[in-house]
Design a protein around this motif. Sequence first.
Motif, PDB file in Angstrom:
ATOM      1  N   THR A  69      23.301 -44.874  86.155  1.00 23.62           N
ATOM      2  CA  THR A  69      23.109 -45.269  84.756  1.00 23.62           C
ATOM      3  C   THR A  69      22.091 -46.394  84.663  1.00 23.62           C
ATOM      4  N   LEU A  70      22.218 -47.389  85.535  1.00 25.35           N
ATOM      5  CA  LEU A  70      21.297 -48.520  85.499  1.00 25.35           C
ATOM      6  C   LEU A  70      19.869 -48.075  85.806  1.00 25.35           C
ATOM      7  N   GLU A  71      19.721 -47.169  86.762  1.00 27.86           N
ATOM      8  CA  GLU A  71      18.389 -46.660  87.097  1.00 27.86           C
ATOM      9  C   GLU A  71      17.807 -45.848  85.944  1.00 27.86           C
ATOM     10  N   SER A  72      18.645 -45.097  85.229  1.00 25.07           N
ATOM     11  CA  SER A  72      18.123 -44.306  84.107  1.00 25.07           C
ATOM     12  C   SER A  72      17.670 -45.221  82.961  1.00 25.07           C
ATOM     13  N   VAL A  73      18.353 -46.350  82.775  1.00 26.34           N
ATOM     14  CA  VAL A  73      17.924 -47.308  81.750  1.00 26.34           C
ATOM     15  C   VAL A  73      16.559 -47.882  82.119  1.00 26.34           C
ATOM     16  N   ILE A  74      16.412 -48.291  83.370  1.00 31.15           N
ATOM     17  CA  ILE A  74      15.134 -48.858  83.816  1.00 31.15           C
ATOM     18  C   ILE A  74      14.026 -47.810  83.746  1.00 31.15           C
ATOM     19  N   ALA A  75      14.320 -46.568  84.139  1.00 32.87           N
ATOM     20  CA  ALA A  75      13.306 -45.507  84.070  1.00 32.87           C
ATOM     21  C   ALA A  75      12.890 -45.250  82.622  1.00 32.87           C
ATOM     22  N   ALA A  76      13.853 -45.206  81.713  1.00 33.20           N
ATOM     23  CA  ALA A  76      13.532 -44.990  80.298  1.00 33.20           C
ATOM     24  C   ALA A  76      12.736 -46.171  79.744  1.00 33.20           C
ATOM     25  N   ARG A  77      13.091 -47.372  80.161  1.00 26.92           N
ATOM     26  CA  ARG A  77      12.357 -48.563  79.728  1.00 26.92           C
ATOM     27  C   ARG A  77      10.916 -48.510  80.221  1.00 26.92           C
ATOM     28  N   ASN A  78      10.728 -48.158  81.492  1.00 25.12           N
ATOM     29  CA  ASN A  78       9.383 -48.090  82.056  1.00 25.12           C
ATOM     30  C   ASN A  78       8.538 -47.026  81.359  1.00 25.12           C
ATOM     31  N   THR A  79       9.146 -45.899  81.022  1.00 26.19           N
ATOM     32  CA  THR A  79       8.426 -44.854  80.291  1.00 26.19           C
ATOM     33  C   THR A  79       8.010 -45.365  78.921  1.00 26.19           C
ATOM     34  N   ALA A  80       8.919 -46.048  78.234  1.00 28.63           N
ATOM     35  CA  ALA A  80       8.609 -46.576  76.902  1.00 28.63           C
ATOM     36  C   ALA A  80       7.519 -47.652  76.979  1.00 28.63           C
ATOM     37  N   VAL A  81       7.562 -48.496  78.007  1.00 25.84           N
ATOM     38  CA  VAL A  81       6.546 -49.532  78.176  1.00 25.84           C
ATOM     39  C   VAL A  81       5.172 -48.895  78.384  1.00 25.84           C
ATOM     40  N   ALA A  82       5.131 -47.831  79.174  1.00 25.40           N
ATOM     41  CA  ALA A  82       3.864 -47.182  79.502  1.00 25.40           C
ATOM     42  C   ALA A  82       3.335 -46.312  78.366  1.00 25.40           C
ATOM     43  N   SER A  83       4.133 -46.047  77.362  1.00 28.97           N
ATOM     44  CA  SER A  83       3.725 -45.171  76.269  1.00 28.97           C
ATOM     45  C   SER A  83       2.653 -45.849  75.422  1.00 28.97           C
ATOM     46  N   SER A 103       0.485 -41.811  70.445  1.00 28.85           N
ATOM     47  CA  SER A 103       0.677 -41.888  69.000  1.00 28.85           C
ATOM     48  C   SER A 103       2.047 -42.474  68.671  1.00 28.85           C
ATOM     49  N   PRO A 104       2.247 -42.878  67.434  1.00 28.47           N
ATOM     50  CA  PRO A 104       3.582 -43.328  67.040  1.00 28.47           C
ATOM     51  C   PRO A 104       4.657 -42.264  67.289  1.00 28.47           C
ATOM     52  N   ALA A 105       4.301 -40.994  67.150  1.00 31.44           N
ATOM     53  CA  ALA A 105       5.277 -39.931  67.410  1.00 31.44           C
ATOM     54  C   ALA A 105       5.687 -39.916  68.882  1.00 31.44           C
ATOM     55  N   GLN A 106       4.726 -40.092  69.793  1.00 33.33           N
ATOM     56  CA  GLN A 106       5.046 -40.136  71.221  1.00 33.33           C
ATOM     57  C   GLN A 106       5.850 -41.390  71.537  1.00 33.33           C
ATOM     58  N   GLN A 107       5.476 -42.501  70.941  1.00 32.29           N
ATOM     59  CA  GLN A 107       6.220 -43.744  71.148  1.00 32.29           C
ATOM     60  C   GLN A 107       7.658 -43.577  70.671  1.00 32.29           C
ATOM     61  N   ALA A 108       7.834 -42.923  69.531  1.00 25.50           N
ATOM     62  CA  ALA A 108       9.182 -42.703  68.991  1.00 25.50           C
ATOM     63  C   ALA A 108      10.002 -41.832  69.937  1.00 25.50           C
ATOM     64  N   LYS A 109       9.383 -40.846  70.533  1.00 28.92           N
ATOM     65  CA  LYS A 109      10.089 -39.979  71.489  1.00 28.92           C
ATOM     66  C   LYS A 109      10.558 -40.792  72.697  1.00 28.92           C
ATOM     67  N   ASP A 110       9.678 -41.625  73.217  1.00 24.99           N
ATOM     68  CA  ASP A 110      10.036 -42.456  74.370  1.00 24.99           C
ATOM     69  C   ASP A 110      11.093 -43.495  74.002  1.00 24.99           C
ATOM     70  N   GLU A 111      11.000 -44.035  72.797  1.00 26.66           N
ATOM     71  CA  GLU A 111      12.012 -44.981  72.333  1.00 26.66           C
ATOM     72  C   GLU A 111      13.368 -44.293  72.178  1.00 26.66           C
ATOM     73  N   GLY A 112      13.354 -43.042  71.730  1.00 25.95           N
ATOM     74  CA  GLY A 112      14.598 -42.281  71.601  1.00 25.95           C
ATOM     75  C   GLY A 112      15.294 -42.135  72.946  1.00 25.95           C
ATOM     76  N   ALA A 113      14.519 -41.850  73.986  1.00 20.75           N
ATOM     77  CA  ALA A 113      15.090 -41.727  75.327  1.00 20.75           C
ATOM     78  C   ALA A 113      15.659 -43.068  75.796  1.00 20.75           C
ATOM     79  N   LEU A 114      14.965 -44.148  75.486  1.00 23.20           N
ATOM     80  CA  LEU A 114      15.442 -45.479  75.870  1.00 23.20           C
ATOM     81  C   LEU A 114      16.739 -45.820  75.145  1.00 23.20           C
ATOM     82  N   ILE A 115      16.802 -45.533  73.874  1.00 25.76           N
ATOM     83  CA  ILE A 115      18.018 -45.819  73.105  1.00 25.76           C
ATOM     84  C   ILE A 115      19.190 -45.003  73.651  1.00 25.76           C
ATOM     85  N   GLY A 116      18.931 -43.756  74.014  1.00 19.83           N
ATOM     86  CA  GLY A 116      19.988 -42.932  74.619  1.00 19.83           C
ATOM     87  C   GLY A 116      20.488 -43.528  75.926  1.00 19.83           C
TER      88      GLY A 116
END
Length: 194
Positions: free
Chosen positions: A75-89, A92-105
């Motif tokens: 779980t902790l690794e998935s949070v960090i991976a989602a965070r890193n994906t969102a940071v690297a995004s 477009s705002p739509a792509q950023q929103a998709k990455d943010e959705g994964a991070l929130i999940g």
Amino acid sequence: MSPLIIGLLIVGGVVFAILLIALLWGVGIYNKLVGLRQHLKDSWSGVDVELKRRYDLIPNLVETVKGYAKHESDTLESVIAARNTAVASTGSPAQQAKDEGALIGAMRQLSVVVERYPELKADSQFINLQGELAETENRIASTRRLYNGNVREMNNAVQTFPSNIIAGMFSFKSAEYFEIEDAAVREAPKVSFT
């Protein structure tokens, strides 16, 4: 002066006045569109600042949880991976929103883990981090609303007559809203672990 020359001068003056008014109108619309575009960039910058603030808080939160929940590494690794994906995004705002959705999940999964560790919920560092994260989520929501309001204003100007004529001539485009698509993810992550 002959009446013909006077008539031509009057017609010429009227045509010149009409052309001048049209030119001034076009310049005014163009300047409005430029201002809207700059306002939109500025409001996106505000969203970006708040997202970066969240990204900076998440590793500290994960490290605090790690101290108590050693068996929850997936779980902790998935949070960090989602965070890193969102940071690297940087798309477009739509792509950023998709990455943010994964991070929130992923953050929701982390909150489920925290529920299993009552001593973690009492940790002062964890309580401080959760408070900062809750404040950051509120700030993200506020800046997102501001950005989306500016998108609406820009899109109205680009799509409505007569400003759409100038927008088309100078390649002004409609902007994308920053919205999280998954209805379950639309809710702010639960950061209160008490």
